[in-house]
Motif scaffolding. Structure first.
Motif, PDB file in Angstrom:
ATOM      1  N   SER A   1       0.834  -1.091   0.140  1.00 40.66           N
ATOM      2  CA  SER A   1       0.193  -0.003  -0.115  1.00 40.66           C
ATOM      3  C   SER A   1       0.944   1.092  -0.110  1.00 40.66           C
ATOM      4  O   SER A   1       2.002   1.187   0.437  1.00 40.66           O
ATOM      5  CB  SER A   1      -0.831  -0.006   1.135  1.00 40.66           C
ATOM      6  OG  SER A   1      -0.049   0.099   2.467  1.00 40.66           O
TER       7      SER A   1
ATOM      8  N   VAL B   1       2.363   2.838  -6.005  1.00 42.29           N
ATOM      9  CA  VAL B   1       2.393   2.194  -7.340  1.00 42.29           C
ATOM     10  C   VAL B   1       3.787   1.400  -7.720  1.00 42.29           C
ATOM     11  O   VAL B   1       4.875   1.899  -7.523  1.00 42.29           O
ATOM     12  CB  VAL B   1       1.983   2.661  -8.739  1.00 42.29           C
ATOM     13  CG1 VAL B   1       2.156   1.807  -9.715  1.00 42.29           C
ATOM     14  CG2 VAL B   1       0.559   3.476  -8.481  1.00 42.29           C
TER      15      VAL B   1
ATOM     16  N   ASP C   1       6.000  -5.435 -13.521  1.00 38.92           N
ATOM     17  CA  ASP C   1       4.745  -4.982 -13.601  1.00 38.92           C
ATOM     18  C   ASP C   1       4.182  -5.567 -15.092  1.00 38.92           C
ATOM     19  O   ASP C   1       3.029  -5.156 -15.225  1.00 38.92           O
ATOM     20  CB  ASP C   1       4.734  -3.462 -13.711  1.00 38.92           C
ATOM     21  CG  ASP C   1       5.766  -2.522 -14.294  1.00 38.92           C
ATOM     22  OD1 ASP C   1       5.952  -1.552 -14.357  1.00 38.92           O
ATOM     23  OD2 ASP C   1       6.507  -3.680 -15.092  1.00 38.92           O
TER      24      ASP C   1
ATOM     25  N   ARG D   1       1.245 -12.030  -9.087  1.00 35.54           N
ATOM     26  CA  ARG D   1       0.578 -10.680  -8.602  1.00 35.54           C
ATOM     27  C   ARG D   1      -0.657 -10.593  -9.207  1.00 35.54           C
ATOM     28  O   ARG D   1      -1.050 -10.737 -10.202  1.00 35.54           O
ATOM     29  CB  ARG D   1       1.812  -9.637  -9.094  1.00 35.54           C
ATOM     30  CG  ARG D   1       1.859  -9.210 -10.514  1.00 35.54           C
ATOM     31  CD  ARG D   1       2.798  -8.370 -10.451  1.00 35.54           C
ATOM     32  NE  ARG D   1       2.619  -6.923  -9.857  1.00 35.54           N
ATOM     33  CZ  ARG D   1       3.539  -5.884 -10.015  1.00 35.54           C
ATOM     34  NH1 ARG D   1       4.679  -6.060 -10.416  1.00 35.54           N
ATOM     35  NH2 ARG D   1       3.334  -4.783  -9.414  1.00 35.54           N
ATOM     36  N   ASP D   2      -1.369  -9.623  -8.500  1.00 36.83           N
ATOM     37  CA  ASP D   2      -2.549  -9.130  -8.588  1.00 36.83           C
ATOM     38  C   ASP D   2      -2.459  -7.832  -8.467  1.00 36.83           C
ATOM     39  O   ASP D   2      -2.393  -7.064  -7.432  1.00 36.83           O
ATOM     40  CB  ASP D   2      -3.516  -9.711  -7.795  1.00 36.83           C
ATOM     41  CG  ASP D   2      -5.155  -9.147  -8.042  1.00 36.83           C
ATOM     42  OD1 ASP D   2      -5.170  -8.072  -8.757  1.00 36.83           O
ATOM     43  OD2 ASP D   2      -6.099  -9.936  -7.533  1.00 36.83           O
ATOM     44  N   SER D   3      -2.093  -6.982  -9.545  1.00 36.01           N
ATOM     45  CA  SER D   3      -1.836  -5.523  -9.354  1.00 36.01           C
ATOM     46  C   SER D   3      -2.935  -4.917  -9.067  1.00 36.01           C
ATOM     47  O   SER D   3      -2.846  -3.680  -8.462  1.00 36.01           O
ATOM     48  CB  SER D   3      -1.260  -4.985 -10.874  1.00 36.01           C
ATOM     49  OG  SER D   3      -0.238  -5.924 -11.382  1.00 36.01           O
ATOM     50  N   THR D   4      -4.229  -5.281  -9.325  1.00 39.77           N
ATOM     51  CA  THR D   4      -5.278  -4.266  -8.675  1.00 39.77           C
ATOM     52  C   THR D   4      -5.439  -4.353  -7.212  1.00 39.77           C
ATOM     53  O   THR D   4      -6.170  -3.599  -6.840  1.00 39.77           O
ATOM     54  CB  THR D   4      -6.537  -4.934  -9.332  1.00 39.77           C
ATOM     55  OG1 THR D   4      -6.625  -6.490  -8.971  1.00 39.77           O
ATOM     56  CG2 THR D   4      -6.619  -5.220 -10.987  1.00 39.77           C
ATOM     57  N   LYS D   5      -4.888  -5.521  -6.513  1.00 37.16           N
ATOM     58  CA  LYS D   5      -4.711  -5.657  -5.426  1.00 37.16           C
ATOM     59  C   LYS D   5      -3.286  -5.137  -4.697  1.00 37.16           C
ATOM     60  O   LYS D   5      -3.088  -5.224  -3.425  1.00 37.16           O
ATOM     61  CB  LYS D   5      -5.141  -6.968  -4.802  1.00 37.16           C
ATOM     62  CG  LYS D   5      -6.519  -7.189  -5.084  1.00 37.16           C
ATOM     63  CD  LYS D   5      -7.042  -8.640  -4.824  1.00 37.16           C
ATOM     64  CE  LYS D   5      -8.431  -9.122  -5.040  1.00 37.16           C
ATOM     65  NZ  LYS D   5      -8.755 -10.570  -4.673  1.00 37.16           N
ATOM     66  N   ASN D   6      -2.605  -4.664  -5.555  1.00 33.96           N
ATOM     67  CA  ASN D   6      -1.089  -4.481  -5.157  1.00 33.96           C
ATOM     68  C   ASN D   6      -0.810  -5.680  -4.280  1.00 33.96           C
ATOM     69  O   ASN D   6       0.125  -5.461  -3.239  1.00 33.96           O
ATOM     70  CB  ASN D   6      -1.022  -3.149  -4.316  1.00 33.96           C
ATOM     71  CG  ASN D   6      -0.395  -1.996  -5.069  1.00 33.96           C
ATOM     72  OD1 ASN D   6      -0.020  -2.210  -6.093  1.00 33.96           O
ATOM     73  ND2 ASN D   6      -0.251  -0.958  -4.413  1.00 33.96           N
ATOM     74  N   THR D   7      -0.927  -7.197  -4.563  1.00 33.48           N
ATOM     75  CA  THR D   7      -0.633  -7.939  -4.004  1.00 33.48           C
ATOM     76  C   THR D   7       0.444  -9.060  -4.737  1.00 33.48           C
ATOM     77  O   THR D   7       0.296  -9.072  -6.128  1.00 33.48           O
ATOM     78  CB  THR D   7      -1.802  -8.885  -3.524  1.00 33.48           C
ATOM     79  OG1 THR D   7      -2.450  -7.844  -2.842  1.00 33.48           O
ATOM     80  CG2 THR D   7      -1.513 -10.130  -2.685  1.00 33.48           C
TER      81      THR D   7
END
Length: 118
Positions: A25, A28, A51, A69-75
């Motif tokens: 969090s 980006v 990315d 990774r799940d970029s929408t969740k920054n995870t």
């Protein structure tokens, strides 16, 4: 303020599996990845994902670990299969933030312990 919070570590028998998660969090992130550090050893790269979802793995974990990774969740996740006692270490999440042009800043999580018993 950038924060990285890992979860998913624990104790597992050799041959078992674990899945680590790291939620970021505050920024980006370009590349995200996992490092590990065993007692008395230097920190080493385990796996990294850009990315654009290109990946790179340490030779010692190729074919056993998978980073995603799940970029929408920054995870970022690390699926670890066929674990070996030598995988025992503190696993640290790393994330890179582009501060200007090609200059990147590293951020680290607090680490999560993975212990593999024989």
């Amino acid at each position: 303020q950038v924060q990285l919070v890992e979860s998913g570590g624990g104790l597992v028998q050799a041959g078992g599996s674990l899945r680590l998660s790291c939620v970021g969090s505050g920024s980006v992130f370009s590349a995200m990845g996992w490092y590990r550090q065993a007692p008395g050893k230097e920190r080493e790269l385990v796996a990294v994902i850009s990315d654009r979802d290109s990946t790179n793995y340490a030779d010692s974990v190729k074919g056993r670990f998978t980073i995603s990774r799940d970029s929408t969740k920054n995870t970022v996740y690390l699926q670890m299969n066929s674990l070996k006692p030598e995988d025992t270490a503190v696993y640290l999440c790393n994330a890179k933030v582009t501060v200007w042009a090609t200059i990147q800043q590293d951020f680290w999580g607090q680490g999560t312990q993975v212990t593999v018993s024989s």
